[in-house]
Design a protein around this motif. Structure first.
Motif, short mmCIF file in Angstrom:
data_model
loop_
_atom_site.label_atom_id
_atom_site.label_comp_id
_atom_site.label_asym_id
_atom_site.label_seq_id
_atom_site.Cartn_x
_atom_site.Cartn_y
_atom_site.Cartn_z
N GLN B 188 0.83 -1.20 0.00
CA GLN B 188 0.00 0.00 0.00
C GLN B 188 0.87 1.25 0.00
O GLN B 188 1.66 1.46 0.91
CB GLN B 188 -0.93 -0.02 1.21
CG GLN B 188 -1.96 -1.14 1.07
CD GLN B 188 -2.91 -1.25 2.23
OE1 GLN B 188 -2.50 -1.09 3.37
NE2 GLN B 188 -4.16 -1.52 1.95
N PRO B 189 0.71 2.08 -1.01
CA PRO B 189 1.56 3.26 -1.15
C PRO B 189 1.57 4.15 0.10
O PRO B 189 0.62 4.17 0.87
CB PRO B 189 0.95 4.00 -2.33
CG PRO B 189 0.32 2.94 -3.14
CD PRO B 189 -0.19 1.93 -2.16
N ARG B 190 2.68 4.87 0.24
CA ARG B 190 2.82 5.79 1.37
C ARG B 190 2.46 7.20 0.94
O ARG B 190 2.55 7.54 -0.23
CB ARG B 190 4.27 5.81 1.84
CG ARG B 190 4.75 4.52 2.41
CD ARG B 190 6.22 4.69 2.77
NE ARG B 190 6.78 3.43 3.26
CZ ARG B 190 8.09 3.23 3.41
NH1 ARG B 190 8.95 4.18 3.10
NH2 ARG B 190 8.52 2.08 3.87
N ASN B 191 2.14 7.99 1.94
CA ASN B 191 1.97 9.41 1.68
C ASN B 191 3.30 10.04 1.33
O ASN B 191 4.32 9.68 1.90
CB ASN B 191 1.42 10.09 2.93
CG ASN B 191 -0.05 10.37 2.82
OD1 ASN B 191 -0.51 10.82 1.76
ND2 ASN B 191 -0.78 10.12 3.87
N LYS B 192 3.29 10.96 0.39
CA LYS B 192 4.51 11.69 0.05
C LYS B 192 4.26 13.17 0.29
O LYS B 192 3.17 13.63 -0.07
CB LYS B 192 4.89 11.46 -1.41
CG LYS B 192 5.34 10.05 -1.67
CD LYS B 192 5.85 9.88 -3.08
CE LYS B 192 4.83 9.21 -3.96
NZ LYS B 192 5.32 8.82 -5.27
N ASN B 428 -7.64 13.24 -4.60
CA ASN B 428 -8.08 13.06 -3.22
C ASN B 428 -7.61 11.72 -2.67
O ASN B 428 -8.29 11.11 -1.87
CB ASN B 428 -9.60 13.12 -3.14
CG ASN B 428 -10.11 14.46 -3.63
OD1 ASN B 428 -9.48 15.48 -3.38
ND2 ASN B 428 -11.23 14.47 -4.32
N THR B 429 -6.49 11.27 -3.15
CA THR B 429 -6.02 9.94 -2.79
C THR B 429 -4.56 10.02 -2.38
O THR B 429 -3.91 11.04 -2.56
CB THR B 429 -6.13 8.99 -3.99
OG1 THR B 429 -5.50 9.62 -5.11
CG2 THR B 429 -7.57 8.68 -4.33
N ILE B 430 -4.05 8.91 -1.85
CA ILE B 430 -2.66 8.90 -1.40
C ILE B 430 -1.72 8.84 -2.60
O ILE B 430 -0.75 9.58 -2.69
CB ILE B 430 -2.41 7.70 -0.46
CG1 ILE B 430 -3.17 7.91 0.85
CG2 ILE B 430 -0.92 7.52 -0.19
CD1 ILE B 430 -3.12 6.75 1.81
#
Ligand code: FMN
Ligand code: SF4
Ligand code: FES
Lengths: 172, 492
Positions: B188-192, B428-430
């Motif tokens: 699951q991708p991380r916030n950048k 509106n997504t990570i």
């Protein structure tokens, strides 16, 4: 899921070769958890699918909770939690293959094997009664130039037609 | 006709090029040796920047610039090679891995030397069993020959490469998803920010680079920056004064599939047009090009009227699309666009990692709307509210005209734009998977609106395999001529 409620009939253990491979693997990463995917691949190759016993064993090897292992297993489509056929047939049905009539190949496979297509939560649906084949749809296999394609276990078959499928299945 | 310019693929078909011995006979590892003998690490990083190399994996970000963000005082640093190739329509990395894995290893060695990196993980797609086998064999040989391991060829460098298999999740191609997956978690991708360059795998500075990007490095080092920049156009970015050079240099492994006679990978200098590429690929299978997806399924679609668009990073961005992974999918006049969109939306609905609500719920919603339209159950209302104007009797009043409202098309656009807004380019997504969903959804719908309307109106049943077009081409053309600006700004 806590460890107590998992019913484990026969414990799982790596065979000699896999144990050796695992020992080599684990040295590659600064944290043990990172060896998760390769370890699960090894276990699945040995056992056929990821049983609760496998998860418990992997959790012990990597010093994690069983829940963490389960968490990962459920995320990735390549890990099976149910038994699958001896030959797993993956047919690509993404756009480039669809433009090259993968539907014809899929219909032919369904008819020939006499089974439906497995879904991720119901692999039995796509498994033949004799347990020889499991048919599943997958997304682009990065071989769109030779579409339509299927993978039978580890091997890729290209430019398929119903005739080629017949020939292929007869040789298995 | 445009000629192929084989550089990365030059020796691809040489028998046994996958072995060290044959690779060595074809200049193998000499570029790495040159890098060590003639350049300091910082000079190499600068060279890559000057060469104008842009990432080939999807984002098209300048490689040299990305390297400059990596703090050189934090140890250890990692390189992750992205070999997860799963963008529909892309298949160039597979051939490198299966046929010429030593080239990738040489590229990695150069990157490691330039960035002072000791450990590289090659995250290779789980389904690439043959690729992984060939790659592992090549890595083993490189260790035996002393190009990997401790004290590489007596230079004092320690470089290790490990291959790491994925397990069938598309989102692990996104760089932070890849990193999470590599760490043994759900992909699951991380916030950048923080970006991987600063905090990546194991929270250490990490360079994430596509296979093709890394394979360019030996040639930049071997032949020099000047040689490299002669390939492909360099534009001037007119927003700056004087115009800032905007390089689209080098070759690209264009993957072309769908309705062409000879689908395959063609290595060409960046900057040829869609029409030219189709010609190189043996011409169209069919009468007329209806649409082209220029950069993997995430890229907005191009119509019949946009075939002059040059397939490079800048031109496609100006055409409001992208070069992405360089996977070009061609559709001829018989194809039904609603069906094509349905196919793609099924893909995205299946592959959303489920972290962000707009993506987790919105993507299947978009798929369901398109499914409904394709099944002939699209929602439409004929509105008969009074429409004021000059009536037949010449007076002001209710004209009696009705208005067709295609509710599902409005809904489709609304839902897609709330996952990621394609007009403002905000999401509106990570991760930018959100954009990859709304881009095709909105662009297909806007550019082929008559066909969507017809599908709703005529309740024509379409099925999984791509069905016949529902409207004659002219209907789309007339519409597209109105909405697509005729001339693209001339760039050079
Ligand atoms: C949803 C998604 C999927 C991606 N899949 C891939 C992929 O399969 N292979 C790849 O190289 N890059 C992929 N990328 C791009 C990577 O995030 C990243 O930009 C790239 O690996 C950086 O390498 P480059 O600069 O050499 O291109 C993907 C991006 C997104 C958002
Ligand atoms: S946008 Fe979608 S794929 Fe990306 S992190 Fe959010 S839920 Fe996952
Ligand atoms: S779409 Fe089937 S291999 Fe790419």
């Amino acid at each position: 899921m806590s460890e107590e409620i998992i019913q484990i009939e026969t414990p799982f253990q790596f065979n000699e070769d896999n144990k050796r491979e695992f020992d080599e693997l684990i040295g590659r990463y600064p944290v043990k958890e990172a060896a998760m995917l390769p370890t699960l691949h090894l276990a699945q190759r040995q056992e056929g699918y990821i049983t609760p016993a496998v998860m418990k064993y992997v959790a012990e090897l990597l010093e994690l909770s069983v829940m963490k292992v389960k968490d990962v297993v459920t995320f990735y489509p390549m890990f099976f939690e149910e038994p699958v056929g001896k030959y797993v047939i993956r047919i690509c049905h993404t756009l480039p293959c669809a433009l090259r009539d993968c539907k014809v190949v899929l219909d032919h496979l369904k008819e020939k094997l006499g089974t439906d297509v497995a879904s991720e939560t119901n692999l039995a649906k796509g498994t033949t009664e004799d347990g020889k084949f499991t048919l599943m749809k997958v997304e682009c296999l990065a071989s769109c130039d030779v579409a339509p394609v299927i993978m039978v276990n580890d091997d890729l078959y290209k430019n398929l037609t119903p005739e080629k499928v017949d020939e292929l299945l007869d040789n298995l | 006709m445009v000629q192929e310019r084989r550089i990365l693929y030059e020796h691809l078909d040489v028998p046994d090029i996958n072995t060290f011995e044959v690779f060595r006979q074809h200049d193998g590892y000499t570029r790495f040796e040159k890098a060590i003998a003639e350049y300091q690490p910082e000079e190499l990083a600068q060279m890559v920047w000057d060469a104008g190399l842009k990432g080939r994996g999807g984002a098209g970000f300048s490689t040299g610039e990305k390297w400059s963000f990596v703090p050189r005082d934090i140890e250890p640093r990692y390189l992750c090679c992205n070999a997860d190739e799963s963008e529909p329509g892309t298949f160039s990395n597979r051939y490198v891995l299966e046929k010429n894995p030593h080239l990738l290893i040489e590229g990695i060695l150069i990157c490691c030397y330039a960035m002072g990196i000791e450990t590289t993980y090659i995250y290779i797609r789980g389904e690439f069993t043959l690729g992984k086998k060939m790659l592992d064999a090549a890595i083993k040989e490189a260790y035996e020959q002393g190009y990997l391991g401790e004290n590489v060829r007596g230079t004092g460098l320690n470089i290790n490469i490990y291959s790491h298999p994925g397990a069938g999740a598309y989102i692990c191609g996104e760089e932070t998803g890849l990193i999470e997956s590599l760490e043994g978690k759900r992909g699951q991708p991380r916030n950048k920010p923080p970006f991987p360059a600063v905090q990546g795998v194991f929270m250490k500075p990490t360079v994430v680079q596509n296979v093709e990007t890394l394979c360019n490095l030996p040639f930049i080092v071997g032949n020099g920056v000047e040689w490299y920049t002669q390939m492909g156009p360099t534009y001037g970015d007119a927003r700056f004064d004087p115009p800032k050079p905007d390089p689209n240099t080098g070759t690209k492994l264009y993957c072309i599939s769908g309705d062409v006679n000879e689908p395959g990978v063609y290595e060409l200098e960046l900057g040829l047009t869609c029409t030219e590429l189709i010609e190189v690929a043996g011409g169209l299978r069919g009468e007329e090009v209806k649409a082209v997806i220029p950069g993997g399924s995430s890229a907005p679609i191009l119509t019949h009227y946009e075939l002059d668009t040059r397939l490079d990073f800048t031109s496609l961005t100006l055409a409001k699309s992208m070069l992405g992974s360089g996977g070009i999918i061609v559709m001829n006049e018989t194809r039904n666009i609603v069906d094509c969109l349905l196919n793609i939306m099924k893909f995205y609905a299946h592959e959303s990692c489920g972290q962000c609500t707009p993506c987790r719920w919105g993507t299947p919603w978009v798929r369901d709307i398109v499914q409904r339209i394709a099944d002939g159950e699209g929602r439409q209302t004929t509105v008969t509210r009074p429409k004021f104007g000059i009536t037949e009797s010449g007076r002001w009043g209710d004209t009696g005209e009705t208005e067709e409202i295609y509710e599902d098309l409005d809904l489709l656009e609304n839902v897609a734009n709330n996952i990621a807004n394609v007009d403002t380019m905000t999401w509106n997504t990570i991760c930018v998977f959100g954009i990859a969903v709304s881009w095709p959804a909105v662009s297909y719908m806007r550019k082929f609106r008559p066909e969507f309307e017809a599908a709703i109106r005529e309740s024509k049943l379409v099925t999984l395999s791509v069905a016949e077009a529902t409207v004659p081409p002219e209907e789309n053309y007339a519409y597209q001529q109105r909405i697509i600006p005729k001339e693209m700004a001339d760039l050079e």
